[in-house]
Design a protein around this motif. Structure first.
Motif, PDB file in Angstrom:
ATOM      1  N   CYS A  49     -11.486  -6.683  -9.056  1.00  0.00           N
ATOM      2  CA  CYS A  49     -11.549  -5.265  -8.697  1.00  0.00           C
ATOM      3  C   CYS A  49     -11.535  -4.340  -9.910  1.00  0.00           C
ATOM      4  CB  CYS A  49     -10.376  -4.903  -7.784  1.00  0.00           C
ATOM      5  SG  CYS A  49     -10.423  -5.680  -6.155  1.00  0.00           S
TER       6      CYS A  49
ATOM      7  N   ASP B 115      -2.168 -10.218  -7.497  1.00  0.00           N
ATOM      8  CA  ASP B 115      -3.386 -10.074  -6.705  1.00  0.00           C
ATOM      9  C   ASP B 115      -3.215  -8.966  -5.669  1.00  0.00           C
ATOM     10  OD1 ASP B 115      -6.077 -11.128  -6.354  1.00  0.00           O
ATOM     11  OD2 ASP B 115      -5.409 -11.828  -4.402  1.00  0.00           O
ATOM     12  N   ASN B 116      -2.056  -8.943  -5.004  1.00  0.00           N
ATOM     13  CA  ASN B 116      -1.787  -7.882  -4.026  1.00  0.00           C
ATOM     14  C   ASN B 116      -1.742  -6.517  -4.705  1.00  0.00           C
ATOM     15  OD1 ASN B 116      -1.636  -9.519  -1.752  1.00  0.00           O
ATOM     16  ND2 ASN B 116       0.547  -9.909  -2.007  1.00  0.00           N
TER      17      ASN B 116
ATOM     18  N   ALA C 234      -6.791  -0.986  -5.933  1.00  0.00           N
ATOM     19  CA  ALA C 234      -8.246  -0.830  -5.849  1.00  0.00           C
ATOM     20  C   ALA C 234      -8.628   0.034  -4.658  1.00  0.00           C
ATOM     21  CB  ALA C 234      -8.916  -2.199  -5.758  1.00  0.00           C
ATOM     22  N   THR C 235      -7.867  -0.070  -3.587  1.00  0.00           N
ATOM     23  CA  THR C 235      -8.112   0.775  -2.418  1.00  0.00           C
ATOM     24  C   THR C 235      -7.736   2.220  -2.697  1.00  0.00           C
ATOM     25  OG1 THR C 235      -7.710  -1.081  -0.912  1.00  0.00           O
ATOM     26  CG2 THR C 235      -7.506   1.128   0.020  1.00  0.00           C
TER      27      THR C 235
ATOM     28  N   ASN D  73      -5.285  -5.419  -5.489  1.00  0.00           N
ATOM     29  CA  ASN D  73      -6.045  -5.116  -4.271  1.00  0.00           C
ATOM     30  C   ASN D  73      -5.628  -3.767  -3.682  1.00  0.00           C
ATOM     31  OD1 ASN D  73      -7.661  -7.423  -4.264  1.00  0.00           O
ATOM     32  ND2 ASN D  73      -6.175  -8.625  -3.128  1.00  0.00           N
TER      33      ASN D  73
ATOM     34  N   ASN E 188      -9.349 -11.579  -9.770  1.00  0.00           N
ATOM     35  CA  ASN E 188      -9.289 -10.585  -8.701  1.00  0.00           C
ATOM     36  C   ASN E 188     -10.603  -9.825  -8.574  1.00  0.00           C
ATOM     37  OD1 ASN E 188      -8.631  -7.418  -8.172  1.00  0.00           O
ATOM     38  ND2 ASN E 188      -7.363  -8.730  -6.862  1.00  0.00           N
TER      39      ASN E 188
ATOM     40  N   ARG F  54       0.848  -1.196   0.000  1.00  0.00           N
ATOM     41  CA  ARG F  54       0.000   0.000   0.000  1.00  0.00           C
ATOM     42  C   ARG F  54       0.883   1.245   0.000  1.00  0.00           C
ATOM     43  NH1 ARG F  54      -4.999   1.407   2.622  1.00  0.00           N
ATOM     44  NH2 ARG F  54      -5.468   3.528   1.933  1.00  0.00           N
TER      45      ARG F  54
END
Length: 322
Positions: free
Chosen positions: A243, A160-161, A167-168, A164, A241, A99
């Protein structure tokens, strides 16, 4: 392709309620002129997009975040900015496998020649008793199926990470624009141009081991954290995924897809730019010039890269946040 994706797929009306700042992140940006050229292309495409919607008077201010590991030469990056840039700029350190930005703070994320780098190597790759042990080689293209599967599994987790986390960070309707090296579906992994060149780099290291310039033990503990996916594989991972929606996916010509002799000096510079950092970290800076001298001499024996290595192997991928 980038221009078309923004023109046809980005719905700027969705962002009218957000603050008058359009935020773009360049993840894994490295340094060099291409870093700025692509961002300028995105900004120009955004300008045309607003004009086409008769919204030129509402053109937002642009904030561009340049992301890479803390070891990136950010001072070099910042001192080479174009003199008339039309955006605010900031540097963000950290891995794009983690992140990086606040929730719903970005509109576009761009990554070019970045996602083939894995976040780490699977633990079993370092196990001498494992079928994935890659003694005498630094890459997986000609290795066992077990090693290739370990690479693929790690890439799947990393992708995938990545999706994700983005997407946040990306607003609904925002986009990810990717340029990735791939191998065409149906070809063996050893038939990719990158695989060919990395195999030659590994062979160069083994030549240096025979000349007592590098120890075999040091070579056996080095393996490139690079994985080349396929078009079908990346599509499956994005769809699984959930997203993002795939808005554009197109193969294009690689730098090595040329007729006639390949510029060996160019190939050497290309590979050096890609992997010098990880080689220096593992083998030390004193031996780097010698490594690429050996690589150049070995690659020069192949004045023509066989046609099977000259397939289209760059993928442009435009994803929209659901």
């Amino acid at each position: 392709m980038l221009d078309e994706a923004i023109a046809e797929k980005l719905v700027i009306e969705k962002f009218s309620s957000t603050p008058n700042t359009f935020c773009i992140a360049a993840v894994g940006c490295s340094v060099g002129p291409n870093t700025f050229i692509t961002k300028q292309n995105i900004l120009e495409a955004m300008g045309r997009k607003y004009e086409s919607k008769a919204l030129a008077s509402k053109l937002p201010e642009f904030q561009v975040f340049f992301n890479d590991h803390a070891t990136n030469a950010f001072n070099t990056l910042f001192t080479t900015f174009p003199p008339k840039k039309c955006y605010f700029a900031a540097g963000v350190t950290g891995s794009f496998h983690s992140r990086l930005f606040p929730k719903s703070s970005l509109h576009i994320v761009h990554a070019s020649y970045a996602l083939h780098w894995l976040s780490k190597m699977p633990e079993e790759v370092q196990d001498k008793d494992s079928p994935t042990w890659n003694k005498g080689r630094i890459y997986y293209t000609r290795a066992s199926g077990e090693l290739a599967n370990a690479y693929a599994a790690q890439f799947s987790k990393d992708m995938d990470n990545f999706l994700n986390f983005r997407a946040t960070e990306i607003v609904v309707g925002g986009m990810i624009l990717l340029v990735m090296t791939v191998i065409q579906d149906g070809l063996h992994r050893s038939q990719s141009a990158g695989g060919f060149l990395y195999d030659e780099l590994g062979s160069s290291l083994m030549d240096m081991e025979h000349e007592a310039l590098i120890s075999e033990a040091l070579i056996n503990t080095f393996i490139l954290h690079v994985y080349t996916t396929t078009m079908n594989e990346i599509a499956r991972l994005v769809e699984r995924n959930g997203c993002f929606n795939i808005e554009r996916m197109k193969l294009t010509d690689p730098i090595l897809n040329v007729e006639g002799p390949v510029d060996v000096q160019m190939c050497t510079m290309h590979i050096r730019a890609a992997v010098e950092g990880v080689l220096t970290k593992h083998f030390g800076s004193e031996i780097i010039d010698e490594i690429f001298t050996h690589f150049y001499q070995k690659a020069a024996k192949y004045p023509l890269i066989e046609s099977k290595y000259k397939k289209r192997n760059l993928l442009f991928l435009a994803l929209k946040r659901n």
